[in-house]
Design a protein around this motif. Structure first.
Motif, PDB file in Angstrom:
ATOM      1  N   ASN A 107       0.837  -1.211   0.000  1.00  0.00           N
ATOM      2  CA  ASN A 107       0.000   0.000   0.000  1.00  0.00           C
ATOM      3  C   ASN A 107       0.865   1.251   0.000  1.00  0.00           C
ATOM      4  O   ASN A 107       2.049   1.204   0.340  1.00  0.00           O
ATOM      5  N   CYS A 108       0.250   2.379  -0.371  1.00  0.00           N
ATOM      6  CA  CYS A 108       1.027   3.611  -0.571  1.00  0.00           C
ATOM      7  C   CYS A 108       1.322   4.345   0.728  1.00  0.00           C
ATOM      8  O   CYS A 108       2.282   5.092   0.813  1.00  0.00           O
ATOM      9  N   GLY A 109       0.460   4.171   1.738  1.00  0.00           N
ATOM     10  CA  GLY A 109       0.711   4.806   3.026  1.00  0.00           C
ATOM     11  C   GLY A 109       0.175   6.222   3.151  1.00  0.00           C
ATOM     12  O   GLY A 109       0.229   6.791   4.239  1.00  0.00           O
ATOM     13  N   HIS A 110      -0.335   6.821   2.081  1.00  0.00           N
ATOM     14  CA  HIS A 110      -0.802   8.213   2.222  1.00  0.00           C
ATOM     15  C   HIS A 110      -2.182   8.490   1.622  1.00  0.00           C
ATOM     16  O   HIS A 110      -2.722   9.567   1.818  1.00  0.00           O
ATOM     17  N   CYS A 111      -2.786   7.552   0.906  1.00  0.00           N
ATOM     18  CA  CYS A 111      -4.113   7.813   0.318  1.00  0.00           C
ATOM     19  C   CYS A 111      -5.168   7.804   1.432  1.00  0.00           C
ATOM     20  O   CYS A 111      -4.885   7.474   2.580  1.00  0.00           O
ATOM     21  N   ILE A 112      -6.390   8.111   1.085  1.00  0.00           N
ATOM     22  CA  ILE A 112      -7.460   8.190   2.088  1.00  0.00           C
ATOM     23  C   ILE A 112      -7.672   6.843   2.792  1.00  0.00           C
ATOM     24  O   ILE A 112      -7.848   6.806   4.016  1.00  0.00           O
ATOM     25  N   ALA A 113      -7.628   5.744   2.042  1.00  0.00           N
ATOM     26  CA  ALA A 113      -7.833   4.424   2.668  1.00  0.00           C
ATOM     27  C   ALA A 113      -6.702   4.126   3.657  1.00  0.00           C
ATOM     28  O   ALA A 113      -6.958   3.662   4.777  1.00  0.00           O
ATOM     29  N   CYS A 114      -5.471   4.415   3.251  1.00  0.00           N
ATOM     30  CA  CYS A 114      -4.336   4.201   4.153  1.00  0.00           C
ATOM     31  C   CYS A 114      -4.485   5.068   5.407  1.00  0.00           C
ATOM     32  O   CYS A 114      -4.248   4.607   6.519  1.00  0.00           O
ATOM     33  N   ARG A 115      -4.932   6.318   5.209  1.00  0.00           N
ATOM     34  CA  ARG A 115      -5.095   7.211   6.363  1.00  0.00           C
ATOM     35  C   ARG A 115      -6.221   6.745   7.273  1.00  0.00           C
ATOM     36  O   ARG A 115      -6.225   7.027   8.470  1.00  0.00           O
TER      37      ARG A 115
ATOM     38  N   CYS B  99      -7.472  -1.728   1.134  1.00  0.00           N
ATOM     39  CA  CYS B  99      -8.180  -1.161  -0.025  1.00  0.00           C
ATOM     40  C   CYS B  99      -7.548   0.168  -0.419  1.00  0.00           C
ATOM     41  O   CYS B  99      -8.233   1.075  -0.888  1.00  0.00           O
ATOM     42  N   CYS B 100      -6.233   0.272  -0.225  1.00  0.00           N
ATOM     43  CA  CYS B 100      -5.445   1.434  -0.670  1.00  0.00           C
ATOM     44  C   CYS B 100      -5.793   1.753  -2.120  1.00  0.00           C
ATOM     45  O   CYS B 100      -5.930   0.851  -2.942  1.00  0.00           O
ATOM     46  N   SER B 101      -5.945   3.036  -2.418  1.00  0.00           N
ATOM     47  CA  SER B 101      -6.340   3.386  -3.791  1.00  0.00           C
ATOM     48  C   SER B 101      -5.193   3.199  -4.781  1.00  0.00           C
ATOM     49  O   SER B 101      -5.413   3.215  -5.984  1.00  0.00           O
ATOM     50  N   ASN B 102      -3.976   3.001  -4.267  1.00  0.00           N
ATOM     51  CA  ASN B 102      -2.831   2.729  -5.153  1.00  0.00           C
ATOM     52  C   ASN B 102      -2.264   1.331  -4.894  1.00  0.00           C
ATOM     53  O   ASN B 102      -1.072   1.098  -5.063  1.00  0.00           O
TER      54      ASN B 102
HETATM   55 ZN    ZN Z   1      -2.850   4.045   0.051  1.00  0.00          ZN
END
Ligand code: ZN
Ligand code: ZN
Length: 338
Positions: free
Chosen positions: A87-95, A101-104
């Motif tokens: 996961n990317c760690g900064h998208c809305i799902a990660c936050r 379900c990270c958007s990236n």
């Molecule tokens: Zn993410």
């Protein structure tokens, strides 16, 4: 090192590659087991949505930790698995604390190359301790975590009736974690062999063949007229998904673990009068992996009962195709690498 590439639908090829070099924040795993799942089979068949070729498959993995950077608490030589949803760690799902379900998201072996090779580099944050489990068990943590996550989504309570639609590997795992949550489990499938397997190996009390003309009556009888308060789809079959809305009790929840390409269609009045909740369940989170490992350690699940087929890595290319045929009764095929 030897690597197996799915070059295009229906085609595998062994290639020879350089071993991965250790990168910052990464770990190198010597792969010991690769579980084969529906995603791999669909990718090979060419029916997996949004799939690009060539691709190295494999996301149900266990192995030995060879070297790492930035993985405090881990040790060289340790048996590990890992959470294969990068996961990317900064998208809305990660936050929101939903890296599953990270958007990236990059699912290992789906959006990026996976573990059908001797050594694999993974982000160190994804590592999961083996806790004394065998490589076979560790390779089964991921598929079981999918079911465990669905049960977490449904917030299953003790004594509830949970209907699991689909008795394939994901459905079986879902049944196990419904039972562990204290639910009374009902399994439904079109395949009598799989229903028998649920009964014999998983001690599922109630099984129903979905092709029976009186499914609603059977469900009503089992639940004393209430119908199941939780319905879990583990088929990814549009017809089955649409059908199962009718199986839900008033006030019930319907969780879709399986995925298919079409549009879901259901009666709004039927849904409304139930004040029903519909939700999807994607991948799993670290807590699910830990829950599965804990259940294995406490022998609440015996994942090795799922392994119906075994093959050495060198023979995957030749044997893979036969795992597609339901007649061969594959529940879980396990690849071993020396
Ligand atoms: Zn993410
Ligand atoms: Zn899988």
């Amino acid at each position: 090192m030897k690597t197996l590439v799915c070059t295009q639908p229906g085609q595998f090829e062994y290639i020879s590659e350089e071993k991965p070099q250790l990168e910052k924040g990464h770990a190198i795993i010597k792969i010991k087991r690769i579980g084969i799942c529906g995603t791999d089979l669909h990718a090979f068949e060419g029916t997996q949505p949004f799939f690009e070729y060539p691709r190295i498959l494999g996301h149900e993995l266990a192995g030995e930790l060879i070297e790492f950077d930035g993985a405090p608490g881990f040790s060289v030589g340790e048996a590990v698995t890992f959470v294969p949803y990068f996961n990317c760690g900064h998208c809305i799902a990660c936050r929101l604390g939903k890296p599953n379900c990270c958007s990236n998201i990059k699912v290992c072996g789906v959006h990026c190359n996976g573990g059908m090779r001797e050594y694999l580099s993974v982000p160190s944050y994804s590592l999961v301790h083996g806790e004394g489990l065998s490589f076979d068990e560790l390779a089964l943590v991921e598929p079981l975590a999918i079911g465990a996550h669905g049960i977490r989504r449904a917030e299953v309570k003790e004594g509830e009736f949970v209907l699991v639609v689909g008795a394939g590997p994901i459905g079986l795992g879902t049944m196990e974690f419904a039972r562990i949550a204290g639910a009374k489990v009902i399994a439904i499938d079109v395949n009598d062999n799989r229903l028998q397997f649920s009964k014999d190996k998983l001690k599922v009390e109630y099984v129903i063949n979905a092709l029976a003309s009186d499914v609603l009556e059977q469900l009503s009888a089992i639940t004393n007229g209430d119908m199941p308060t939780v319905v879990m789809d583990a088929t990814g079959n549009l017809k089955a998904i649409n059908n199962a809305f009718r199986y839900m009790s008033h006030g019930g929840r319907y969780v879709l673990i399986g995925l298919q390409k079409g549009d879901i269609c259901f009666s709004h009045p039927e849904f409304h009068k139930r004040e029903a909740t519909l939700m999807s369940s994607r991948n799993a989170i670290r807590a699910d992996f830990e829950h599965v490992i804990d259940a294995m350690k406490k022998m609440k699940v015996d994942p090795t009962t799922y392994i119906t087929h075994r093959v050495v890595f060198e023979n995957v290319k030749d044997e893979f195709e036969q795992w597609l045929h339901p007649a061969n009764g594959v529940i879980k095929a396990m690849v071993e690498i020396a």
